[in-house]
Design an enzyme around this catalytic site. Structure first.
Site, mmCIF file in Angstrom:
data_model
loop_
_atom_site.group_PDB
_atom_site.id
_atom_site.type_symbol
_atom_site.label_atom_id
_atom_site.label_comp_id
_atom_site.label_asym_id
_atom_site.label_seq_id
_atom_site.Cartn_x
_atom_site.Cartn_y
_atom_site.Cartn_z
ATOM 1 N N THR A 52 0.216 7.246 -9.250
ATOM 2 C CA THR A 52 -0.976 7.225 -8.401
ATOM 3 C C THR A 52 -2.004 6.220 -8.913
ATOM 4 O OG1 THR A 52 -0.645 9.542 -7.793
ATOM 5 C CG2 THR A 52 -2.840 8.630 -7.436
ATOM 6 N N CYS A 53 -2.166 6.155 -10.220
ATOM 7 C CA CYS A 53 -3.148 5.240 -10.807
ATOM 8 C C CYS A 53 -2.800 3.787 -10.508
ATOM 9 C CB CYS A 53 -3.226 5.452 -12.317
ATOM 10 S SG CYS A 53 -3.669 7.136 -12.812
ATOM 11 N N SER A 54 -1.508 3.443 -10.606
ATOM 12 C CA SER A 54 -1.078 2.063 -10.458
ATOM 13 C C SER A 54 -0.831 1.649 -9.013
ATOM 14 C CB SER A 54 0.204 1.813 -11.260
ATOM 15 O OG SER A 54 -0.047 1.886 -12.646
#
Length: 253
Positions: A52-54
């Site tokens: 999700t972060c990337s």
């Protein structure tokens, strides 16, 4: 239990000194340096190189960075309970030069926010809960904290939600993609035009998979570069210069 957004709004950010590595050199960065006399958007996430972060959280802040700055934001800070080397490597891989990466390696800032959580069940140890906030001169003006539920919710700390709060009428620029060829002077000129206009773009260079045949299949053209804005083909260097000249009189030589 996580604190509520309302409980944190109106309070100063924790006073912490971060161990960072801007320009590959160790340097202490204080919260005063980050926030004093500035309007800053902060988004915090549990890790780097994670799905999700990337794929969503960081990329959309990168894309909307010009819109934030057009609406009075001085800096955009990404913060995670990670060491400086990890965030530095992630920043390079994501081409996030318009985002300030701040490592909260010891979790001091996150703990001071009341948002340090235990992720040992995933083998992560202690990490930051996902949130975003608008900080004005060191005071938290607005918080968006993800709901306290299982997993890794990503519902309110996204870039679009924050931009809508700052300016409901903000009109972010369309995403820009360039298919380029290494060493191509026309590609260099098109990139210069985009950069001169403050455009964040994704560069897809020619390689073993991105061939001239691929370029022709996607764009209908065989010359490099080919630039797309919001899904619409603009064309090569001359077309890019003309397109942005109509919007703002900025052109690279």
């Amino acid at each position: 239990m996580l604190p509520s957004a309302e409980a944190l709004e109106g309070k100063p950010v924790p006073r912490v000194t971060f161990k960072a590595r801007p320009n590959d050199e160790w340097r202490d960065v204080t919260t005063d340096e980050l926030f004093k006399g500035k309007t800053v958007v902060v988004f915090a996430l549990p890790g780097a190189f994670t799905p999700t972060c990337s794929s969503a959280h960081l990329p959309r802040y990168i894309e909307l960075a010009p819109a934030f700055r057009e609406n009075g934001v001085d800096d955009i800070v990404c913060r995670a309970v990670k060491d400086a080397f990890v965030l530095q490597s992630w920043q390079a891989g994501q081409e996030a030069g318009n985002i300030t990466m701040i490592p909260d390696g010891n979790g001091d800032f996150t703990e001071g926010m009341g948002l340090l959580v235990d992720k040992r069940d995933l083998g992560f140890g202690k990490r930051s809960w996902r949130y975003s906030m608008l900080v004005k001169d060191g005071i938290i003006a607005k918080m968006f904290i993800e709901p306290d539920k299982e997993g890794d919710p990503f519902e309110v700390s996204d870039a679009d939600t924050m931009l809508r709060y700052i300016n409901p009428d903000a009109a972010p620029r369309e995403p820009v993609v360039m298919f380029s060829k290494p060493g191509c002077p026309f590609c260099a000129r098109a990139k210069a035009v985009l950069k001169a206009n403050g455009i964040v773009f994704t560069d897809i260079p020619q390689d073993a998979k991105i061939t001239t045949s691929v370029l022709r299949a996607v764009s209908g053209g065989t010359t490099w570069p080919q630039v797309f804005v919001g899904g619409k083909l603009i064309g090569g260097a001359e077309a890019v210069a003309a397109h942005f000249a109509r919007q703002a009189p900025v052109e690279a030589n």
